[in-house]
Design a protein around this motif. Structure first.
Motif, PDB file in Angstrom:
ATOM      1  N   TYR A  71     -11.203   7.188   7.849  1.00 30.01           N
ATOM      2  CA  TYR A  71      -9.912   7.021   7.178  1.00 30.01           C
ATOM      3  C   TYR A  71      -9.134   8.334   7.107  1.00 30.01           C
ATOM      4  CZ  TYR A  71     -11.365   2.407   5.317  1.00 30.01           C
ATOM      5  OH  TYR A  71     -11.758   1.107   5.164  1.00 30.01           O
TER       6      TYR A  71
ATOM      7  N   THR B  52       0.823  -1.205   0.000  1.00 31.85           N
ATOM      8  CA  THR B  52       0.000   0.000   0.000  1.00 31.85           C
ATOM      9  C   THR B  52       0.858   1.256   0.000  1.00 31.85           C
ATOM     10  OG1 THR B  52      -1.798  -1.145   1.152  1.00 31.85           O
ATOM     11  CG2 THR B  52      -1.792   1.259   1.248  1.00 31.85           C
TER      12      THR B  52
ATOM     13  N   TYR C 152     -12.045  10.412  -0.306  1.00 28.71           N
ATOM     14  CA  TYR C 152     -11.349   9.158   0.004  1.00 28.71           C
ATOM     15  C   TYR C 152     -12.150   8.348   1.012  1.00 28.71           C
ATOM     16  CZ  TYR C 152      -7.788   6.024   1.943  1.00 28.71           C
ATOM     17  OH  TYR C 152      -7.103   4.915   2.398  1.00 28.71           O
TER      18      TYR C 152
ATOM     19  N   ASP D 245      -6.909   1.133  -2.156  1.00 33.76           N
ATOM     20  CA  ASP D 245      -6.975   2.343  -1.330  1.00 33.76           C
ATOM     21  C   ASP D 245      -5.942   3.354  -1.815  1.00 33.76           C
ATOM     22  OD1 ASP D 245      -8.899   1.195   0.354  1.00 33.76           O
ATOM     23  OD2 ASP D 245      -7.459   0.707   1.936  1.00 33.76           O
TER      24      ASP D 245
ATOM     25  N   ARG E 261     -13.859   4.880  -0.238  1.00 37.21           N
ATOM     26  CA  ARG E 261     -13.147   3.671   0.152  1.00 37.21           C
ATOM     27  C   ARG E 261     -13.666   3.023   1.426  1.00 37.21           C
ATOM     28  NH1 ARG E 261     -11.449   0.861  -3.535  1.00 37.21           N
ATOM     29  NH2 ARG E 261     -10.279  -0.321  -1.976  1.00 37.21           N
ATOM     30  N   HIS E 262     -14.245   3.783   2.343  1.00 34.21           N
ATOM     31  CA  HIS E 262     -14.747   3.165   3.569  1.00 34.21           C
ATOM     32  C   HIS E 262     -15.851   2.149   3.285  1.00 34.21           C
ATOM     33  CE1 HIS E 262     -16.607   2.728   7.578  1.00 34.21           C
ATOM     34  NE2 HIS E 262     -15.407   3.041   8.049  1.00 34.21           N
TER      35      HIS E 262
ATOM     36  N   THR F 205      -7.109  -4.935  -1.491  1.00 33.22           N
ATOM     37  CA  THR F 205      -7.915  -3.794  -1.060  1.00 33.22           C
ATOM     38  C   THR F 205      -7.032  -2.635  -0.654  1.00 33.22           C
ATOM     39  OG1 THR F 205      -9.623  -5.339  -0.296  1.00 33.22           O
ATOM     40  CG2 THR F 205      -9.772  -3.073   0.488  1.00 33.22           C
TER      41      THR F 205
ATOM     42  N   ALA G 275      -4.590   3.855   5.395  1.00 37.41           N
ATOM     43  CA  ALA G 275      -4.796   3.055   4.189  1.00 37.41           C
ATOM     44  C   ALA G 275      -4.335   1.629   4.449  1.00 37.41           C
ATOM     45  CB  ALA G 275      -4.025   3.654   3.002  1.00 37.41           C
TER      46      ALA G 275
END
Length: 503
Positions: A284, A28, A337, A313, A341-342, A309, A292
């Motif tokens: 986040y 990530t 974001y 992110d 993404r959540h 995943t 992330a």
């Protein structure tokens, strides 16, 4: 949290401001750092571990959507050369998903160790100028309206202060960044005792990934590709703490009971226990600090979605952070974001947790439910398509404003364009791509001087499609309109690229 140290071993002179500091050099953090550097944003990546490629990673599967993201960075073909692919994903004894039906250039699951992913991402990040700081541990952080101060301790024991415009915590499920901003990590343990082992095998399995189990035991064997194999297993009747001793005999016993054979395993070079949690941070983003990957969400290994995943992110956050840091978009863009993404992280927790509970089912009612789910997915094409889309990541779409075109927020397939390039090739470089009908000419969008923000690359459909779409750097549709002429397209693009604050 606060750092400790005496005046002798503490340098309290802050380093020059870093636009972005990323904590954690896993997949990530590496993907995010490379993207920012490619966009011209100076970025520093901190990692508390020494610099080395570890073979102790748990991730082995790279799904289609992640391969698409890597393809848009010119890395997918190199990664494919490091592993093997499987075209059928077996979840239960009665349920098997055919990956060849995926609408992707990558209709399969790539089996390759996580360290191969990290190796390629690190090479890219270094080539683009990311500054690495290994054996550097975050101790504390403080943020104000203009930036973030972080206290870090180096391998030599000295403590220094760094200041950044933004900080991203990609430092795993025990994230120090998450703890430093006071973000909770609610959830539960779903498996209290799993084991991992790296072994040699006397007999080679038929597939690069072998998975099976009963209600009492489960085992998985994946190939490193160099003669070593990773074994993961679970035994309902022997759930013990992580520090309980583990020997090869136990690994062989569970593997035989789950797979019917232990393949003559021998010469274990590494044995370890761990437990699997389902947890997700509620937010986040906390001001100028972001979470992330595993720092934001962790879940069961079912479906192999964890590393994937997290990298997605990073792909979502990177272009937004770059646009804000370079003054091409307002800070409010970064709120999306969390919005985008959540929900994906929550969906992954639910799907992977559901798969795990069904796989471990001992209760007659759950066993009956598993049989029903398997029969439904096997028999019904819509159910198969939905399951595949979720597990592989290609089916997620992001929330859109009321009245937006149906394509907005959706993943754009890797179409071949009029000039012969694929969309993913055109996305390389981290910019937007506008795809218009072949009859529409857009000369004003090719002149950077007309736009303070970097204009999109202009492409045309290879066929007679009449929809114009603006593709975000992460491959999702930002804007679309049917039968739009030159003036309408230029106006839509200008609204997004000429005036910071209207992204």
């Amino acid at each position: 949290m606060s750092g400790t140290g005496t005046d002798k071993d503490t340098d309290r002179t802050a380093d020059p401001t870093h636009p972005v500091i990323i904590v954690g050099a896993g997949p990530t953090g590496l993907l995010l750092a490379g993207d920012l550097a490619e966009a011209g944003v100076p970025v520093t990546l901190l990692e508390r571990r020494p610099h080395k490629i570890s073979n102790l990673s748990r991730a082995f599967g790279v799904h289609a959507r992640t391969l698409e993201q890597l393809d848009a960075r010119g890395l997918a073909d190199d990664l494919l050369a490091t592993g093997s692919t499987i075209t059928r994903l077996r979840l239960f004894r009665r349920l098997s998903l055919d990956l060849t039906t995926l609408p992707s250039r990558f209709p399969f699951l790539l089996i390759t160790p996580q360290y191969e992913v990290e190796r390629l991402l690190e090479q890219r990040a270094r080539r683009l100028g990311v500054r690495f700081r290994y054996e550097t541990e975050l101790l504390a952080l403080r943020q104000d309206a203009d930036g973030v101060d972080i206290d870090v301790r180096t391998g030599k024991g000295t403590t220094t202060i760094h200041r950044a415009a933004y900080v991203v915590g990609a430092d795993g499920h025990r994230s120090t960044v998450r703890q430093a901003i006071g973000q909770p990590f609610p959830g539960d343990s779903v498996i209290t005792s799993l084991f991992l082992a790296d072994v040699r095998l006397g007999q080679k399995p038929d597939s690069v990934l072998t998975v099976d189990g009963t209600g009492e035991v489960f085992a998985m064997i994946a190939s490193f590709g160099d003669g070593w194999y990773r074994v993961m297993g679970w035994n309902r009747r022997n759930e013990v703490p992580d520090d309980h001793p583990l020997d090869l005999d136990e690994v062989k016993d569970v593997t035989r009971r789950a797979l019917g054979t232990d393949y003559g395993m021998h010469d274990a070079r590494w044995l370890s226990r761990f437990h699997s949690d389902e947890r997700q941070a509620p937010e986040y983003r906390a001001g100028r600090v972001f979470l992330a990957g595993d720092a934001a969400h962790i879940h069961s290994p079912a479906g192999g979605q964890g590393m994937n995943t997290g990298m997605q992110d990073a792909a979502n956050l990177s272009w937004k952070l770059a646009a804000v840091v370079t003054g091409q978009a307002p800070d409010s863009l970064l709120d999306s974001y969390q919005t985008e993404r959540h929900p994906v992280g929550r969906a992954v927790l639910r799907s992977s947790g559901g798969l795990l509970r069904l796989a471990r089912a001992k209760n007659p009612a759950l066993r009956a439910l598993r049989a029903v789910v398997s029969a439904l997915v096997n028999a019904a094409a819509p159910a198969r398509t939905k399951a595949l889309a979720q597990i592989t990541g290609i089916g997620y779409r992001y929330p859109t404003p009321r009245g937006a075109h149906p394509l907005v927020g959706t993943r754009v397939p890797d179409v071949t364009l009029k000039n012969g390039k694929r969309l993913h090739e055109s996305l390389r470089g981290g910019h937007f791509v506008l795809i218009a009908p072949p009859t529409v000419q857009l000369p004003h969008l090719t002149a950077p001087d007309d736009m303070p923000a970097t204009p999109p690359a202009v492409e045309h459909w290879a066929d007679d499609r009449r929809t114009s779409i603006l593709v975000r750097p992460d491959g999702y549709t930002a804007w679309a309109q049917d039968d739009a002429g030159t003036a309408a397209i230029e106006a839509a693009v200008a609204a997004r690229f000429t005036t910071p604050g209207r992204h």
